[in-house]
Design an enzyme around this catalytic site. Structure first.
Site, PDB file in Angstrom:
ATOM      1  N   HIS A 229      -8.519  -1.100   5.760  1.00 35.16           N
ATOM      2  CA  HIS A 229      -8.948  -2.361   6.417  1.00 35.16           C
ATOM      3  C   HIS A 229      -9.248  -3.161   5.258  1.00 35.16           C
ATOM      4  O   HIS A 229     -10.218  -2.873   4.223  1.00 35.16           O
ATOM      5  CB  HIS A 229      -9.898  -2.128   7.371  1.00 35.16           C
ATOM      6  CG  HIS A 229     -10.625  -3.412   8.005  1.00 35.16           C
ATOM      7  ND1 HIS A 229     -10.160  -3.917   9.029  1.00 35.16           N
ATOM      8  CD2 HIS A 229     -11.758  -3.989   7.916  1.00 35.16           C
ATOM      9  CE1 HIS A 229     -10.699  -4.727   9.314  1.00 35.16           C
ATOM     10  NE2 HIS A 229     -11.720  -5.003   8.730  1.00 35.16           N
TER      11      HIS A 229
ATOM     12  N   ARG B 204       2.873   1.974  25.838  1.00 42.69           N
ATOM     13  CA  ARG B 204       2.410   2.354  24.507  1.00 42.69           C
ATOM     14  C   ARG B 204       2.580   3.717  24.242  1.00 42.69           C
ATOM     15  O   ARG B 204       2.991   4.190  23.059  1.00 42.69           O
ATOM     16  CB  ARG B 204       0.918   1.871  24.293  1.00 42.69           C
ATOM     17  CG  ARG B 204       0.523   0.585  23.992  1.00 42.69           C
ATOM     18  CD  ARG B 204      -0.834   0.329  23.688  1.00 42.69           C
ATOM     19  NE  ARG B 204      -1.187  -0.956  23.640  1.00 42.69           N
ATOM     20  CZ  ARG B 204      -1.025  -1.762  22.318  1.00 42.69           C
ATOM     21  NH1 ARG B 204      -0.643  -1.354  21.374  1.00 42.69           N
ATOM     22  NH2 ARG B 204      -0.970  -3.100  22.430  1.00 42.69           N
TER      23      ARG B 204
ATOM     24  N   GLU C 103      -6.968  -2.560  -2.838  1.00 42.25           N
ATOM     25  CA  GLU C 103      -6.531  -1.731  -1.883  1.00 42.25           C
ATOM     26  C   GLU C 103      -5.598  -0.654  -2.541  1.00 42.25           C
ATOM     27  O   GLU C 103      -5.354   0.631  -2.223  1.00 42.25           O
ATOM     28  CB  GLU C 103      -5.919  -2.306  -0.644  1.00 42.25           C
ATOM     29  CG  GLU C 103      -6.596  -3.154   0.058  1.00 42.25           C
ATOM     30  CD  GLU C 103      -5.777  -3.680   1.215  1.00 42.25           C
ATOM     31  OE1 GLU C 103      -5.012  -3.229   1.687  1.00 42.25           O
ATOM     32  OE2 GLU C 103      -6.224  -5.020   1.542  1.00 42.25           O
TER      33      GLU C 103
ATOM     34  N   LEU D 116      -3.441   2.026  18.438  1.00 44.02           N
ATOM     35  CA  LEU D 116      -2.962   3.358  18.966  1.00 44.02           C
ATOM     36  C   LEU D 116      -3.973   3.738  19.929  1.00 44.02           C
ATOM     37  O   LEU D 116      -5.135   3.662  19.762  1.00 44.02           O
ATOM     38  CB  LEU D 116      -3.108   4.368  17.607  1.00 44.02           C
ATOM     39  CG  LEU D 116      -2.017   3.916  16.389  1.00 44.02           C
ATOM     40  CD1 LEU D 116      -2.267   5.021  15.271  1.00 44.02           C
ATOM     41  CD2 LEU D 116      -0.578   4.485  16.767  1.00 44.02           C
TER      42      LEU D 116
ATOM     43  N   ASN E 290       0.727  -1.317   0.105  1.00 46.47           N
ATOM     44  CA  ASN E 290      -0.012   0.039   0.034  1.00 46.47           C
ATOM     45  C   ASN E 290       0.923   1.127  -0.213  1.00 46.47           C
ATOM     46  O   ASN E 290       0.679   2.190  -0.668  1.00 46.47           O
ATOM     47  CB  ASN E 290      -0.862  -0.113   1.247  1.00 46.47           C
ATOM     48  CG  ASN E 290      -2.304  -0.882   0.807  1.00 46.47           C
ATOM     49  OD1 ASN E 290      -3.010  -0.561   0.170  1.00 46.47           O
ATOM     50  ND2 ASN E 290      -2.283  -2.164   1.579  1.00 46.47           N
TER      51      ASN E 290
END
Ligand code: GRF
Length: 206
Positions: free
Chosen positions: A111, A67, A179, A95, A16
């Site tokens: 997705h 994180r 995609e 995230l 991508n």
């Protein structure tokens, strides 16, 4: 039209990312790839970026206790390059609101299914879930990222048929092809300020 700066987050092969690079190089997408960041050292996506003289960084999430600490390191690199839009392209870390709220409506994700189908799933699990559901169509979704994983406003979707003899792999391959047109198209719409977010819906201005 202004030339927007993109920051692309990756973890894997980066096809991508490649589609976005190609769209920029072909002059279809008026944008600059400011930085590509991977949390995996050997992600082939980093190699793709380097081949096109795009700054390519490896930031290991395992080097950070929390994180948010990892995300702070990402934010530092993105902000120092004045990134306008963050594109998640096969980035395998969820995230937190800390990161998402730093870039309100400025993060896109792709997705490999028609959301809300296979919401919250990744990789092969997505396609297995679609095959198990008996759905006759799948596809891909480009959406804005919010703290609700895979739940943000949908920019666009592309449809592919599910064949009787599909395996998760064959379905994934057919979807990956669409995609590669969907992601550059969505980034282009963003760059042209054509996306208007109304609640959880995105209106595409003419
Ligand atoms: C794609 O299938 C994308 O939908 C998902 O991760 C995969 C990334 O593939 N989020 P690539 O690294 O861009 O080839």
């Amino acid at each position: 039209m202004t030339n927007i700066k993109l920051g692309v987050l990756v973890s894997g092969s980066g096809t991508n990312l490649q589609a976005i690079i190609d769209a920029v190089e072909q002059g279809v997408l008026n944008a600059e790839l400011a930085v590509v960041i991977s949390n995996k050292k050997d992600a082939y996506a980093l190699e793709r970026a380097r081949k096109h003289q795009i700054p390519a960084l490896f930031i290991n999430h395992k080097d950070y206790a929390k994180r948010e600490d990892f995300e702070q390191a990402l934010i530092k690199e993105l902000d120092s390059r004045n990134v306008d839009l963050v594109c998640l392209a096969g980035f395998m870390r969820v995230l937190t609101p800390y990161f998402v709220n730093h870039f309100p409506h400025r993060i896109l994700n792709i997705h490999p299914a028609l959301l809300p189908a296979a919401k919250g799933l990744y990789g092969e699990h997505v396609h297995q879930a679609i095959l198990d559901s008996g759905a006759k169509f799948s596809g891909c979704t480009v959406h804005f990222v919010t703290a609700d994983v895979d739940g943000g406003p949908i920019v666009l979707q592309k449809i592919v048929p599910v064949e009787d003899d599909d395996t998760p792999l064959s379905l994934a391959e057919r979807i990956l092809e669409v995609e590669h047109t969907a992601y550059p198209e969505a980034v282009k719409l963003f760059s042209e300020h054509k996306l208007e977010i109304i609640g959880n819906r995105v209106k595409i201005k003419k």
